[in-house]
Write a protein that holds these residues in place. Structure first.
Motif, mmCIF file in Angstrom:
data_model
loop_
_atom_site.group_PDB
_atom_site.id
_atom_site.type_symbol
_atom_site.label_atom_id
_atom_site.label_comp_id
_atom_site.label_asym_id
_atom_site.label_seq_id
_atom_site.Cartn_x
_atom_site.Cartn_y
_atom_site.Cartn_z
ATOM 1 N N SER A 1 60.616 30.504 58.873
ATOM 2 C CA SER A 1 61.328 29.250 59.123
ATOM 3 C C SER A 1 60.379 28.065 59.261
ATOM 4 N N GLU A 2 59.092 28.334 59.440
ATOM 5 C CA GLU A 2 58.105 27.257 59.516
ATOM 6 C C GLU A 2 56.814 27.731 58.864
ATOM 7 N N ARG A 3 55.938 26.805 58.565
ATOM 8 C CA ARG A 3 54.714 27.126 57.839
ATOM 9 C C ARG A 3 53.871 28.158 58.587
ATOM 10 N N VAL A 4 53.342 29.108 57.818
ATOM 11 C CA VAL A 4 52.456 30.124 58.373
ATOM 12 C C VAL A 4 51.017 29.713 58.080
ATOM 13 N N ASP A 5 50.242 29.516 59.125
ATOM 14 C CA ASP A 5 48.847 29.094 58.946
ATOM 15 C C ASP A 5 47.989 30.253 58.441
ATOM 16 N N ASP A 6 46.906 29.890 57.790
ATOM 17 C CA ASP A 6 45.860 30.841 57.388
ATOM 18 C C ASP A 6 46.263 31.785 56.259
ATOM 19 N N VAL A 7 47.392 31.562 55.610
ATOM 20 C CA VAL A 7 47.730 32.341 54.425
ATOM 21 C C VAL A 7 48.114 31.382 53.304
#
Length: 223
Positions: A103-109
């Motif tokens: 539902s929201e941006r996933v960091d580090d990928v």
């Protein structure tokens, strides 16, 4: 009805506790966890690997007239194979929790891949008049951007076959299932970048992400 017979497909020899199910007509057939490495160079990207609880704990049940009930437990074998294959197809891999598009941006990928079991089918020798157990598995591959938007969703169809063992037909079905899982891994590693929407994303957005990462590494090195 006769009691169900269980097929358990772990990635390594089971712990002694797993053998306690023998009173329920259980056969434990370990799956070799040494799946083949992908036959391609890793993509210069970081993939997030996401498995739903249903996928991690996938169980197939069936009742064939005149046969014991079949219960195939293959969740661990599935995750082991996809960890190995998808992890080897990218420079880096990260394990994620949850299921479906985030539902929201996933960091580090840079990209997220979530497989599902769309269908599992098998045929026993008496059904087809052969000496083989045959297994068909269809996986649904879902690929998302880090913000959760869908890049591609496509089927991977796999096939496995194993010679009938009269005194160990549970293991025959387990072996055919193992062959189908490996077939899916081999197909994915060879043809992942040929899927039209995946190929388009890799050529455009994926290439831009990879270029930014290379430039960032160059700046760090110069410092």
């Amino acid at each position: 009805l006769p009691p169900p017979c269980f097929l358990y497909l772990p990635p390594a020899p089971p712990a002694p506790a797993a053998l306690s199910l023998s009173s329920a007509c259980t056969t434990t057939a370990p799956v070799d966890s040494d799946f083949p490495d992908p036959a391609i160079s890793p993509l210069p990207l970081t993939v997030g690997l996401q498995y739903s609880e249903d996928f991690r704990n996938y169980v197939y049940r069936d009742q064939i007239p005149g046969e014991p009930g079949w219960v195939v437990i293959m969740g661990t074998a599935n995750t082991t194979m996809f960890d190995k294959v998808l992890g080897g197809m990218f420079d880096e891999s990260v394990s994620l929790t949850g299921s479906g598009p985030p539902s929201e941006r996933v960091d580090d990928v840079d990209v997220i891949i979530e497989p599902e079991v769309e269908s599992y089918e098998f045929a026993i020798p008496t059904e087809w008049g052969t000496n083989n157990f045959t297994v068909w598995i269809t996986y649904r591959m879902n690929m998302y951007r880090s913000d959760g938007s869908l890049i591609a969703s496509w089927p991977v169809r796999a096939y496995g076959e194993s010679r009938f063992q009269f005194f160990n037909k549970d293991e025959s079905l387990a072996d055919a299932t193992t062959m189908a899982i490996r077939d899916a891994g081999a197909y994915l590693s060879l043809y992942f970048a040929e899927e039209p929407k995946v190929r388009e994303w890799l050529r455009e957005e994926g290439a831009q992400i990879a270029s930014r990462k290379r430039r960032a590494r160059g700046v760090v090195k110069r410092r």
